[in-house]
Every structure is written in C-alpha cells, then in structure tokens.
Scaffold this motif. Structure first.
Motif: not given
Length: 545
Positions: A456-464, A495-500
């Motif tokens: 569930i936290s993948f978008p934040e994990l992948a930002t940087v 994948n970020i879009d999917l999770v969001q």
C-alpha cells in the motif's frame, strides 16, 4: 636384587625356617601366573584378534592371492555365512586398500597376503565394499533400520566381541583407502558404503574422528559426485551422533569453506556455491546450536569492519574486500533466508548492519562488484523476512556513478561482475563495464520493487527512485542504456498509478495493519504486469551470461 637384600633374605631364612617355605610357594605361584598369561595370549591370538598392523592370523599370510581364491572365499562368506573365512578376506581387503602404497613394498608385513593383479584387487574391493555392511550386520544381529544405540548395547556381549576386531579392521582399511586413493569413482563409492555403516563407528571414537576429517577434506576439495557423497556422510554423522559430534562437524565444515575461499576464481565459484548450500543444510539440522556459531562469526565480521572503518588501512580494507569475508557473509545470509520461519531476528539485524556498512565503505567504481553483492544480499534478506531495507539508494548510486556517455573502447575480456570483487583499472573505461553497471543496477532495483510492488505504500517508496531514474535517463547519451532505464521507469510509474487507484477505494484506516497487509494480495499473482516485467529482466540477464 642387590647384595644387601640377599643378605637380609638369608638371615630371615636362618632365623625363621617357615619363611623359606613361604618364599618357595610364592615363587611357584608367580611362575604359574606367568604360564597362564602366556596361554591366554596364545588363545587370544588364535581366536582371530587383529595384530598391531591390522591383520589377522591366516593361512594365506604372505601368499599370492588370485581371483579364483578370492571368489571362493566370497562365495563361502556370502552363501554359507562362515565367520571363520572372514578374517582371511579382511586381510586381503587390507592389502587391497594398501595396494600401490609405498609402505606395502618397503615394510610389507609377513602376515599380509599379496594381491596378484588388478583384477584380483577390484574383486576384493568391490565385494567388501558392497557386502561388508550386510555381513557385519548379519553376524552381529543388527538390522538395517537399527540406530547407534543398538550397536552400543552390544558392547561387552560375546557376539560383539567376536566381530568387533573385524569391523574395526574393515573401517580402518577403508579409511586408509580414502586417504590413499586418487580415483574419484573409488572414493565416492567407498564413502557411499561407509555411509551405510556409520553406526559401526560409534564404538570407535578415533575412527569416527578420522572419518569426519577425511569427509570434510573431500567435500571441500573434491567436486561433483565426490563432494556430494562426502556431504551425505557428514550430514548423516551430524544427524545420527551426539551434539558434540554435530558441533565438531559444523566447525570443521565452516573452517573448510573459509579455507577454500581464500583463493577464488571464476572456475570454482560453482563449487563454493555448493559448499555454501550444503553448509546451510547442515546448520538447519540443529538451528539453535548453529546460531551460536553464526553469532560468533558475525561478531568477528563486525570487528573486522570496524577496524577497517576506523583505520582505513590497506591491510584492514583488503580483509573486507576479500572472498573469505564475502563468502562468510553469504553463508549467514543464506542461513537466515532459508530459515525464514524461524526466529532469527538477532542474526538478521546484525548481518544487515554489516552489509550496509560494507556497501557504504567502498565508493569507487572498482568496488562495484562487491557493492552489487551487498545489495543482492540485502534484497534476499528483505524478501525472506518481509522487512523493508532501504536498498534503492545503494543501487541508484551505482547507476549515477556509471559513465553516462558512450565509451568507444572495447573490453579486451568479458566483464562479469559476479566473479570478482574488485575490478582492474583498465576495465573501468570499457563499454562492457558501462553496460554491466547499468544492467546490474536495473536488475537489483527491479527485484527490490517487485517485493513491494503491491504494498500500500509503494507510491511513496518509489517517489525518490523515479526522480533519480529520470535524471539518469535525461543525461545519458547511450541509447541502449536509456531504453533499459526507460522500461523500468514506465513499469514503476504504471504500478504507482495502479496502487494509487486501488488506495482510493479502500475503507480502512492506516492504523488497520491487517487490512493494509492484505492490500492487493489477490492482484499479486503470477500474471501481474510487474512480475512479468521482472521475469523478462532476469531472463535477459541470464542470456548475457
């Protein structure tokens, strides 16, 4: 007796006539005892007790043995079960095991028979190794399913005393063969047959120790079937015997791996991988006892790292950037990863600290292979434990440090970052090195993102990481590398879009840990887009090798 003692005896005999009678009786009794001892020794020798050189009294002593004689003995022992013939066969077997040894010709025992030719040698060897275990079990009344305790219970019984010297002779001769022969097929077969007879080593501690030593040596220095057979012997010894035996086996195999790792090249890495996997399997037999060795070893790794970090001396850094150090880390990473269902958090966090420290200690491009190994170890630990480890920054550092402009200079030899720890300087300016750095970084990042792709936290994990990947893509002028990084970028952003999108539909709060852990678990299947992408990346990596 001195003259003064004689005078005293004479004076006593004159004063007391009864003393002379007493003295004569004692002399006669002493002579009788001597005669009894001599008769006992003769009887013991005639009963087949082996001599100091491991042979038995036999009518064939000193004779030349041919194939017909050996076949006749084998038939009598196997079909008629005559124990009286077995000592002759064991003498022949001992001679066969010493066949070709220098001592056979220089100091040949008169009680040892002589092997006529190689055909006779093979016949003796094959029969005893093939049938020896069955014969000894039959004569001692021990079934094939019996354990060590069954042999120990026999100690002191008449049945055991009759076969004990023969079993000892068989085991001793076979151990000599293992130390003498250089034929891998013979060694592997002998080890396999000794494995079947392991319980007979229980009454003979010295032979037990010798077997462990030779098995460890052949396991570490051999290869293929020989190493496998040696490990099976070690595994069974660790399982069958007491904890003291297990501890010794564990320590000896651990030292053997480190000794084998002092000099490493591309040709022996596969064998070291086998040693590592088999050692981890050995550790998993008694995990709690293995943890003690692992803890001591990791503490030593930490001390070596601290010394290198504080002094920055060449000798200290060389110890860290060595195969011995790397293989040691790899051992405990594998142990923790394989036993992921056990409580090994103490080892886990200790080894993570050491690995991150090593990865951060060396910053130059020449140390990229070691750094890549560190990232892979962290990936393995994170995947097996389910604990998040900040790996992306380490992998992106390698990506950023690699040359962004195309290098025209071709490499004189194939660059394989997995078979070295420190690169030669001339490799740093090659096109192959440039490509391998980028490909390796992308593979490690893909593995890291794969684990958390449906968290569930993948978008934040992948930002940087996404920002830094875009920066590399923009500054790089090598089209093939740009495509590789762009493909990773596209998959991560999708994948970020999917999770969001999925997060917008949830009804639970961030405090609901159970619901957060179950997030997108249904979508995380073998056909998921990011999983398919990761498989293609690893397939390309395998094709390059």
């Amino acid at each position: 007796v001195c003259s003064s003692d004689l005078k005293r005896l004479e004076s006593l005999m004159q004063k007391d006539p009864g003393f002379e009678t007493f003295l004569q009786d004692q002399i006669k009794a002493h002579k009788l005892l001597q005669d009894d001892d001599m008769s006992d020794e003769k009887e013991e020798s005639d009963n087949g007790i082996e001599s100091a050189d491991g042979t038995f009294p036999s009518a064939a002593a000193g004779r030349v043995l041919n194939i017909s004689k050996i076949n006749n003995w084998c038939q009598i022992v196997k079909e008629q079960h005559k124990l009286s013939v077995l000592p002759s066969l064991l003498n022949a077997y001992r001679s066969a095991c010493h066949y070709g040894a220098e001592s056979t010709y220089v100091n040949a025992s008169a009680s040892s028979p002589v092997i006529q030719n190689k055909e006779t040698f093979c016949s003796i060897l094959m029969f005893m190794l093939s049938e020896g275990d069955n014969l000894f079990r039959g004569f001692s009344g021990i079934s094939s399913k019996s354990k060590v305790e069954a042999v120990l219970k026999l100690k002191g019984s008449s049945k055991w005393e009759s076969v004990k010297p023969m079993i000892k002779s068989y085991l001793t001769s076979t151990l000599f063969l293992l130390n003498q022969s250089s034929e891998t097929d013979i060694l592997a077969f002998a080890l396999t047959r000794l494995r079947a007879s392991l319980i007979f080593f229980a009454p003979f501690p010295s032979l037990h120790r010798k077997l462990m030593e030779v098995a460890v040596h052949l396991w570490a220095t051999g290869g293929g079937a020989l190493s496998s057979c040696s490990f099976l012997v070690l595994h069974d010894m660790a399982s069958l015997f007491n904890q003291d035996c297990y501890d010794k086996c564990l320590k000896k195999t651990y030292r053997a791996i480190l000794s084998r790792s002092k000099v490493v090249d591309a040709t022996c890495l596969e064998h070291i991988e086998f040693l590592k996997n088999s050692f981890v399997e050995l550790c998993s037999i008694h995990l709690q006892r293995s943890i003690q060795l692992a803890t001591i070893s990791i503490q030593k790794l930490a001390r070596i790292f601290q010394l290198g970090l504080q002094t920055k001396r060449k000798e200290a850094l060389k110890k860290i950037c060595s195969w011995e150090y790397a293989v040691c880390i790899d051992l405990w990473v594998s142990l923790v990863s394989v036993n992921k269902d056990s409580d090994l958090h103490g080892l886990l966090f200790a080894i993570i600290q050491v690995i991150i420290g090593v990865a951060s200690l060396f910053s130059g491009q020449r140390y990229f292979p070691l750094k890549l190994k560190c990232i892979q170890w962290l990936n393995d630990l994170s995947s097996s434990s389910g604990i998040f480890i900040p790996i992306s920054s380490l992998a992106l550092d390698i990506l950023d440090s690699s040359p962004s402009k195309e290098l025209a200079k071709p490499s004189k030899c194939v660059v394989n970052l997995s078979t070295t720890l420190k690169l030669p300087k001339h490799w740093l300016k090659s096109r192959d090195f440039q490509e391998e750095c980028v490909f390796a970084a992308v593979e490690l990042l893909s593995g890291h993102f794969l684990q958390w792709s449906y968290h569930i936290s993948f978008p934040e994990l992948a930002t940087v990481p996404v920002i830094r990947l875009k920066q590399f893509h923009d500054k790089s002028t090598v089209e093939s590398l740009r495509r590789t990084v762009k493909r990773l970028l596209d998959q991560v952003e999708k994948n970020i879009d999917l999770v969001q999108r999925k997060r917008e539909d949830v009804s639970f709060s961030p405090k609901d840990q159970a619901s957060a852990d179950a997030f997108l678990q249904i979508e995380k299947s073998g056909n998921a887009p990011f999983i398919q992408y990761y498989k293609s990346v690893m397939q390309n990596a395998a094709n390059r090798k």
